[in-house]
Design an enzyme around this catalytic site. Sequence first.
Site, short mmCIF file in Angstrom:
data_model
loop_
_atom_site.label_atom_id
_atom_site.label_comp_id
_atom_site.label_asym_id
_atom_site.label_seq_id
_atom_site.Cartn_x
_atom_site.Cartn_y
_atom_site.Cartn_z
N GLU A 13 -9.27 -66.04 33.98
CA GLU A 13 -9.49 -64.75 33.96
C GLU A 13 -10.04 -64.30 35.42
O GLU A 13 -10.79 -63.27 35.47
CB GLU A 13 -10.87 -64.57 33.23
CG GLU A 13 -10.48 -65.06 31.59
CD GLU A 13 -11.74 -64.89 30.68
OE1 GLU A 13 -12.07 -63.64 30.19
OE2 GLU A 13 -12.28 -66.01 30.42
N SER A 141 -11.40 -64.66 26.58
CA SER A 141 -10.52 -63.19 26.65
C SER A 141 -9.15 -63.69 25.78
O SER A 141 -8.02 -63.29 26.27
CB SER A 141 -9.99 -63.00 28.18
OG SER A 141 -10.99 -62.26 28.65
N TYR A 206 -5.45 -56.56 28.00
CA TYR A 206 -5.49 -56.05 29.46
C TYR A 206 -4.41 -55.39 29.87
O TYR A 206 -4.25 -54.77 30.99
CB TYR A 206 -5.71 -57.32 30.28
CG TYR A 206 -7.19 -57.99 30.03
CD1 TYR A 206 -8.30 -57.40 30.27
CD2 TYR A 206 -7.08 -59.38 29.65
CE1 TYR A 206 -9.45 -57.88 29.97
CE2 TYR A 206 -8.50 -59.91 29.31
CZ TYR A 206 -9.61 -59.30 29.50
OH TYR A 206 -10.83 -60.00 29.20
N ARG A 245 -21.61 -58.97 23.53
CA ARG A 245 -20.80 -58.07 22.71
C ARG A 245 -20.31 -59.12 21.69
O ARG A 245 -19.79 -60.16 21.86
CB ARG A 245 -19.71 -57.57 23.29
CG ARG A 245 -18.94 -56.75 22.73
CD ARG A 245 -17.52 -56.09 23.07
NE ARG A 245 -16.41 -57.35 22.98
CZ ARG A 245 -15.71 -57.87 23.94
NH1 ARG A 245 -15.80 -57.72 25.23
NH2 ARG A 245 -14.84 -59.07 23.68
N ASP A 247 -17.76 -59.88 18.43
CA ASP A 247 -16.47 -59.72 17.87
C ASP A 247 -16.53 -60.27 16.23
O ASP A 247 -16.72 -61.18 16.13
CB ASP A 247 -15.49 -60.27 18.64
CG ASP A 247 -15.22 -59.76 19.93
OD1 ASP A 247 -15.64 -58.73 20.13
OD2 ASP A 247 -14.64 -60.65 20.90
N GLU A 261 -17.31 -64.24 17.58
CA GLU A 261 -17.86 -65.07 18.65
C GLU A 261 -18.67 -63.90 19.41
O GLU A 261 -18.55 -62.57 19.06
CB GLU A 261 -16.95 -65.56 19.57
CG GLU A 261 -15.81 -64.72 19.97
CD GLU A 261 -14.66 -65.47 21.11
OE1 GLU A 261 -14.48 -65.00 22.13
OE2 GLU A 261 -13.78 -66.26 20.48
N ASN A 263 -19.48 -62.60 23.33
CA ASN A 263 -19.09 -62.84 24.81
C ASN A 263 -20.55 -62.31 25.26
O ASN A 263 -21.02 -61.35 25.40
CB ASN A 263 -18.12 -61.64 24.91
CG ASN A 263 -17.60 -61.85 26.19
OD1 ASN A 263 -18.14 -62.03 27.27
ND2 ASN A 263 -16.16 -61.30 26.31
N GLY A 267 -16.50 -57.59 29.13
CA GLY A 267 -15.52 -56.80 30.17
C GLY A 267 -16.48 -55.80 30.76
O GLY A 267 -17.11 -54.93 29.90
#
Length: 300
Positions: A13, A141, A206, A245, A247, A261, A263, A267
């Site tokens: 990443e 990601s 992305y 964050r 998900d 999961e 994060n 981002g």
Amino acid sequence: MRVAVLMGGMSSEREVSLNTGAQVSDALRKAGFDVREIVVTEDLEALLTALKPRPDVVFNALHGRFGEDGVIQGVLDYLGLPYTHSGVRASALAMDKGAAKALFAAAGLPVAAHRIIDVSELLERHPISPPYVVKPVNEGSSVGVSIVKEGDNHRAEIAANWHFGPAMVEQYIPGRELTVGVLEDRALTVTEILPAETFYDYHAKYAAGGSRHELPANVPAEIAKSAQEIAVAAHKALGCRGASRADLRYDEETGRLILLEVNTQPGMTATSLLPEQAAYEGMDFPSLCAWMVERAACRV
């Protein structure tokens, strides 16, 4: 205040991190900070040199392995440099999908059935009943993620191209992709991610036009409330600090919400999911970056 922004790194990443770091640096300058950008490589000695003179705070804009798995956090703790986001333990736990799911389950949070396997097992049989998701245990990601459905014949292809170490196979949860940002103990709004194709993979995250974000998500109020509660509970279960964050998948047919999961290094471009949610609630991008800097600390 002098802020060093770490960006780049050694993971898959790297390019994402460079973009994050550049936008964070610009935002912090707009917020009035004295910013120094540091592009991180595999050369640890060069990093230590670049951190002299000592900044007041390090903004960790690294992603992936060595950036959000507790490694760089341990280096900064050792140096006594306050840094943004979670510390060593929470970062390592969140990056290890097996360990994170064990913690979530112990906290009573809803997770999908899963196994950790050697990917060679895919050559012989389905590790669990399809459909299921194959993902690296320690990547972010959506790097290396594949979906295997009933009748698919690409298990051998996945195994042949695998270079991520152990794999997690996880029951595929149909439905809608939701995400919730958390700032300490406060959940932000709920976003639905609508990929241009059927799967929210690395390209969808992305590439231009790869997905669109609907916020607030058009879901029942009780589902939004539950998603926010799960996100905060997951943040606390891992011991996260600052921003994270979560998900989730929302299966409309059954009404299930499943936590996928967390994060710990969301981002951080101006149009990324967490900054979008913060902006929706009245916190612009420079203010969000400043909020993170103001809460920086050495952590465990």
